[in-house]
Design a protein around this motif. Structure first.
Motif, PDB file in Angstrom:
ATOM      1  N   HIS A  12      -2.413  -3.260   4.708  1.00 34.81           N
ATOM      2  CA  HIS A  12      -2.929  -2.227   5.606  1.00 34.81           C
ATOM      3  C   HIS A  12      -4.449  -2.305   5.579  1.00 34.81           C
ATOM      4  O   HIS A  12      -5.061  -2.029   4.543  1.00 34.81           O
ATOM      5  N   GLY A  13      -5.038  -2.692   6.685  1.00 37.43           N
ATOM      6  CA  GLY A  13      -6.488  -2.806   6.744  1.00 37.43           C
ATOM      7  C   GLY A  13      -6.996  -4.079   6.104  1.00 37.43           C
ATOM      8  O   GLY A  13      -6.231  -5.023   5.862  1.00 37.43           O
ATOM      9  N   ILE A  14      -8.299  -4.091   5.818  1.00 32.45           N
ATOM     10  CA  ILE A  14      -8.927  -5.322   5.305  1.00 32.45           C
ATOM     11  C   ILE A  14      -9.445  -5.202   3.875  1.00 32.45           C
ATOM     12  O   ILE A  14      -9.994  -6.135   3.328  1.00 32.45           O
ATOM     13  N   LEU A  60      -0.006   4.495   0.661  1.00 30.16           N
ATOM     14  CA  LEU A  60      -0.813   3.277   0.584  1.00 30.16           C
ATOM     15  C   LEU A  60      -1.380   3.186  -0.826  1.00 30.16           C
ATOM     16  O   LEU A  60      -1.886   4.173  -1.364  1.00 30.16           O
ATOM     17  N   LEU A  61      -1.294   2.006  -1.422  1.00 27.86           N
ATOM     18  CA  LEU A  61      -1.869   1.766  -2.738  1.00 27.86           C
ATOM     19  C   LEU A  61      -2.862   0.615  -2.651  1.00 27.86           C
ATOM     20  O   LEU A  61      -2.722  -0.292  -1.830  1.00 27.86           O
ATOM     21  N   ARG A  62      -3.829   0.656  -3.559  1.00 34.47           N
ATOM     22  CA  ARG A  62      -4.732  -0.474  -3.755  1.00 34.47           C
ATOM     23  C   ARG A  62      -4.703  -0.783  -5.246  1.00 34.47           C
ATOM     24  O   ARG A  62      -4.717   0.137  -6.067  1.00 34.47           O
ATOM     25  N   PHE A  63      -4.640  -2.045  -5.577  1.00 34.86           N
ATOM     26  CA  PHE A  63      -4.552  -2.471  -6.967  1.00 34.86           C
ATOM     27  C   PHE A  63      -5.877  -3.063  -7.428  1.00 34.86           C
ATOM     28  O   PHE A  63      -6.597  -3.689  -6.637  1.00 34.86           O
ATOM     29  N   GLU A  64      -6.173  -2.875  -8.698  1.00 37.39           N
ATOM     30  CA  GLU A  64      -7.385  -3.467  -9.273  1.00 37.39           C
ATOM     31  C   GLU A  64      -7.332  -4.980  -9.080  1.00 37.39           C
ATOM     32  O   GLU A  64      -6.299  -5.612  -9.297  1.00 37.39           O
ATOM     33  N   GLY A  65      -8.458  -5.536  -8.650  1.00 37.66           N
ATOM     34  CA  GLY A  65      -8.554  -6.982  -8.451  1.00 37.66           C
ATOM     35  C   GLY A  65      -8.080  -7.467  -7.094  1.00 37.66           C
ATOM     36  O   GLY A  65      -8.244  -8.639  -6.766  1.00 37.66           O
ATOM     37  N   VAL A  66      -7.495  -6.593  -6.291  1.00 34.62           N
ATOM     38  CA  VAL A  66      -7.057  -6.961  -4.936  1.00 34.62           C
ATOM     39  C   VAL A  66      -8.031  -6.288  -3.980  1.00 34.62           C
ATOM     40  O   VAL A  66      -7.976  -5.074  -3.780  1.00 34.62           O
ATOM     41  N   THR A  67      -8.937  -7.093  -3.405  1.00 31.30           N
ATOM     42  CA  THR A  67     -10.038  -6.510  -2.647  1.00 31.30           C
ATOM     43  C   THR A  67     -10.048  -6.884  -1.168  1.00 31.30           C
ATOM     44  O   THR A  67     -10.957  -6.460  -0.453  1.00 31.30           O
ATOM     45  N   ASP A  68      -9.067  -7.655  -0.729  1.00 32.28           N
ATOM     46  CA  ASP A  68      -9.062  -8.034   0.689  1.00 32.28           C
ATOM     47  C   ASP A  68      -7.634  -8.153   1.217  1.00 32.28           C
ATOM     48  O   ASP A  68      -6.664  -8.071   0.464  1.00 32.28           O
ATOM     49  N   ARG A  69      -7.524  -8.335   2.510  1.00 33.10           N
ATOM     50  CA  ARG A  69      -6.225  -8.403   3.168  1.00 33.10           C
ATOM     51  C   ARG A  69      -5.402  -9.597   2.666  1.00 33.10           C
ATOM     52  O   ARG A  69      -4.195  -9.486   2.484  1.00 33.10           O
ATOM     53  N   THR A  70      -6.033 -10.723   2.422  1.00 34.17           N
ATOM     54  CA  THR A  70      -5.313 -11.911   1.957  1.00 34.17           C
ATOM     55  C   THR A  70      -4.632 -11.642   0.618  1.00 34.17           C
ATOM     56  O   THR A  70      -3.462 -11.974   0.420  1.00 34.17           O
ATOM     57  N   GLY A  71      -5.353 -11.009  -0.290  1.00 34.05           N
ATOM     58  CA  GLY A  71      -4.773 -10.655  -1.589  1.00 34.05           C
ATOM     59  C   GLY A  71      -3.635  -9.667  -1.443  1.00 34.05           C
ATOM     60  O   GLY A  71      -2.610  -9.765  -2.123  1.00 34.05           O
ATOM     61  N   ALA A  72      -3.798  -8.712  -0.530  1.00 36.21           N
ATOM     62  CA  ALA A  72      -2.755  -7.715  -0.289  1.00 36.21           C
ATOM     63  C   ALA A  72      -1.511  -8.356   0.318  1.00 36.21           C
ATOM     64  O   ALA A  72      -0.384  -8.039  -0.079  1.00 36.21           O
ATOM     65  N   GLU A  73      -1.701  -9.264   1.263  1.00 36.12           N
ATOM     66  CA  GLU A  73      -0.554  -9.934   1.899  1.00 36.12           C
ATOM     67  C   GLU A  73       0.234 -10.767   0.892  1.00 36.12           C
ATOM     68  O   GLU A  73       1.447 -10.899   1.010  1.00 36.12           O
TER      69      GLU A  73
END
Length: 173
Positions: A12-14, A60-73
């Motif tokens: 979700h997002g960038i 929506l969650l964000r994980f430590e060390g995941v800072t962009d859409r590529t990492g999230a995907e």
């Protein structure tokens, strides 16, 4: 004991946010910032939750060390697993963890054996107890108070009051 508490969905997002399919009744505890969760596949984690928020009805969650859409995907379809004390029980006395229900003997209110719970199926409309019958096969029992009025964890038994036809062979559930 390890319990699956969520499945990561799409990015979700960038900035590294992901949607999650929540699989716990206690997301505010299990999916809170700072929580460290094991993963399946294990090579992805463990993951530490940095932030969480609700957007348009989805967590929506964000994980430590995941800072962009590529990492999230790259996290899509990963299961998030929490370590839970097996003696822990939910705050609400009318709620149960799946591991508490699996292997319970199921009997009717008059004491007739029905079978044994093999799993709890979580469907969008309601949960079902999957019960293996002693003569073979299985029956799906809606896990609602009207049909399953009593769960006795001390006696390891679920008492059911089935409507006509629910337990009959050859009839649809």
């Amino acid at each position: 004991m390890q319990l699956v508490v969520a499945r990561i969905g799409r990015a979700h997002g960038i900035r590294g946010d992901v949607t999650v399919e929540v699989r716990t009744d206690e997301p505010e505890v299990r999916l809170a910032p700072g929580a460290v969760l094991a993963t399946d596949p294990a090579t992805v984690g463990p993951l530490t939750i940095a932030t969480g928020r609700v957007h348009s009805g989805r967590l929506l969650l964000r994980f430590e060390g995941v800072t962009d859409r590529t990492g999230a995907e790259a996290l899509r379809n990963t299961l998030l697993i929490a370590e839970v004390d097996p003696t822990e029980v939910p705050e609400d006395p009318e709620e149960y963890y799946d591991h508490q229900l699996v292997d319970l003997d199921v009997v009717t209110v008059d004491g007739t054996p029905v079978g044994r719970v093999t799993e709890v199926a979580h469907l969008p409309s309601q949960d079902l107890l999957v019960v293996a019958r002693p003569e073979g096969g299985e029956v799906l029992i809606p896990f609602v108070a009207e049909i399953v009025p009593t769960i006795d964890l001390d006696a390891q038994r679920a008492i059911v009051d089935p409507p006509p036809g629910l337990l009959d062979e050859g009839e649809a559930v």
